[in-house]
Design a protein around this motif. Structure first.
Motif, short mmCIF file in Angstrom:
data_model
loop_
_atom_site.label_atom_id
_atom_site.label_comp_id
_atom_site.label_asym_id
_atom_site.label_seq_id
_atom_site.Cartn_x
_atom_site.Cartn_y
_atom_site.Cartn_z
N HIS A 162 -0.44 -5.16 2.75
CA HIS A 162 -0.89 -5.23 1.70
C HIS A 162 -1.95 -4.60 1.84
O HIS A 162 -2.86 -3.96 0.54
N GLY A 163 -2.19 -3.03 2.57
CA GLY A 163 -3.15 -1.88 2.18
C GLY A 163 -3.68 -1.43 3.11
O GLY A 163 -3.34 -1.58 4.18
N VAL A 164 -4.91 -0.63 3.04
CA VAL A 164 -4.95 -0.05 4.41
C VAL A 164 -5.91 -0.52 5.07
O VAL A 164 -7.25 -1.87 4.77
N ILE A 165 -6.35 -0.23 6.23
CA ILE A 165 -7.17 -1.11 6.84
C ILE A 165 -7.69 -0.31 8.16
O ILE A 165 -9.11 -0.53 8.46
N GLY A 166 -7.52 1.03 8.07
CA GLY A 166 -8.50 1.65 9.22
C GLY A 166 -7.70 2.89 9.00
O GLY A 166 -6.93 3.51 8.90
N GLN A 167 -8.37 4.24 9.87
CA GLN A 167 -7.82 5.00 10.51
C GLN A 167 -8.09 5.83 12.19
O GLN A 167 -8.64 5.10 13.03
N VAL A 227 -7.60 1.13 -4.74
CA VAL A 227 -6.59 2.32 -4.59
C VAL A 227 -7.76 3.51 -3.38
O VAL A 227 -8.50 4.34 -4.09
N THR A 228 -6.89 4.08 -3.16
CA THR A 228 -6.82 5.73 -2.76
C THR A 228 -6.88 6.44 -3.67
O THR A 228 -5.54 6.67 -4.11
N PRO A 240 -3.42 0.46 -1.43
CA PRO A 240 -4.28 -0.96 -1.59
C PRO A 240 -5.78 -0.55 -1.00
O PRO A 240 -4.82 -0.47 0.09
N VAL A 241 -6.89 -0.60 -1.45
CA VAL A 241 -8.30 -0.55 -0.98
C VAL A 241 -8.68 -1.99 -0.61
O VAL A 241 -8.66 -2.74 0.92
N ALA A 242 -9.08 -1.97 -1.90
CA ALA A 242 -10.17 -3.61 -2.34
C ALA A 242 -9.70 -3.67 -3.48
O ALA A 242 -9.42 -3.73 -4.22
N THR A 243 -10.80 -5.30 -3.35
CA THR A 243 -11.36 -5.68 -4.94
C THR A 243 -12.91 -6.04 -4.85
O THR A 243 -13.60 -6.27 -3.76
N VAL A 244 -12.62 -5.25 -6.27
CA VAL A 244 -14.54 -5.75 -6.52
C VAL A 244 -14.51 -7.48 -6.67
O VAL A 244 -14.47 -7.90 -7.41
N LEU A 245 -16.09 -7.56 -6.09
CA LEU A 245 -16.63 -8.78 -5.39
C LEU A 245 -17.74 -8.98 -6.79
O LEU A 245 -17.82 -9.83 -7.86
#
Length: 298
Positions: A162-167, A227-228, A240-245
């Motif tokens: 679903h997207g980025v989790i870390g590095q 997104v990045t 994909p990174v996150a969604t604004v809450l």
């Protein structure tokens, strides 16, 4: 004294002989038996006697009934207990099978998602599995089952379906340490898909993300997808990174927004992940001297 007309006392009288009595009584019994068979005149008497003697029969049979019922009860109880134990074992086996099936189904779905993600990325990737959380209670880090001998390098992004989790922040020969996006010391350059607004996303250390240093009045709305941006030179653009809450004004009084975001990926839930590497190294960053005196300049 004359004995004419004298009778012997009753005690000395002699009746019929025993044989005669036996024959007489047998004859009477046979007659009554034949008459009862033919006319059934003793049925009422039998019913009356059975009604009168029924309580006595029940009282006499009560001890035997108690023993018989007790033995039947305990035998049934033992059978029910054995059956319950067998059903419990079957239920546990079925529950374990169901849990294994659900786990395999989730793992299969995750692997399919990773396969689709690897097809979308024009980069090299290494599939990996998260073994366990890092022992540091103040950091959000995990350990992968892939390391330097598998081509993993420090700085590589790590994604799930679903997207980025870390590095990747530390590499060992057969394992690698990944710092999750939610770590309070982790940051990632992002942009808003809707309008291209760029910013930096920081981990809060509590499972959420925060987009900081966004000027008040910027066009950011709840539900915007981040997104990045690729401007950090580490993460490829478009992941994909996150969604604004929600968007709130920062309480520092400096005119910034405080933007809370939810990770798009299962940052603290994923097991199957991809370590994304570049097919070729990016160009080096310009040095300060190059910025003052660019190549080809006077």
């Amino acid at each position: 004294m004359s004995l004419v007309g004298h009778q012997a006392p009753p005690i000395f009288r002699r009746g019929p002989s025993p044989l005669v009595r036996l024959i007489l009584f047998v004859s009477i019994c046979l007659a009554m038996l034949v008459a009862d068979i033919k006319y059934r005149y003793l049925d009422v008497l039998r019913q009356a006697i059975s009604v009168v003697t029924y309580p006595l029969q029940r009282a006499a049979a009560a001890p035997a009934d108690v023993v018989r019922n007790a033995s039947r009860y305990f035998a049934t109880l033992v059978e029910v207990q054995k059956e319950n134990a067998a059903l419990r074992r079957e239920l546990l086996d079925a529950a374990q099978s169901l849990l294994r099936f659900e786990h395999l189904q989730r793992e299969n779905e995750a692997l399919r998602g990773l396969l689709e993600m690897s097809r979308r990325l024009p980069l090299t990737s290494v599939s990996a599995e998260i073994l366990y959380d890092a022992p540091d209670p103040f950091a959000r880090k995990v350990i992968l089952d892939r390391g330097a001998q598998h081509g993993v390098k420090a700085g590589f992004p790590v994604v799930d379906a679903h997207g980025v989790i870390g590095q990747v922040t530390r590499v060992y020969p057969a394992q690698a340490e990944v710092t999750l996006l939610t770590d309070k010391n982790q940051a990632i350059a992002v942009e808003v898909v809707r309008n291209g607004l760029r910013g930096v996303l920081f981990g809060t250390g509590q499972g959420q993300l925060e987009m900081r240093y966004v000027l008040a009045g910027a066009d950011v709305l709840p539900g915007d997808v981040l997104v990045t941006s690729g401007l950090d030179g580490v993460f490829p653009a478009g992941l994909p990174v996150a969604t604004v809450l929600h968007v709130e004004r920062d309480g520092s009084g400096q005119g910034f927004f405080s933007i809370a975001c939810e990770p798009a990926a299962g940052v603290e839930r994923s097991i199957q992940v991809l370590v994304v590497g570049r097919a070729e190294a990016p160009p080096p960053r310009p040095s300060e001297q190059d910025a003052v005196d660019p190549p080809g300049g006077r």
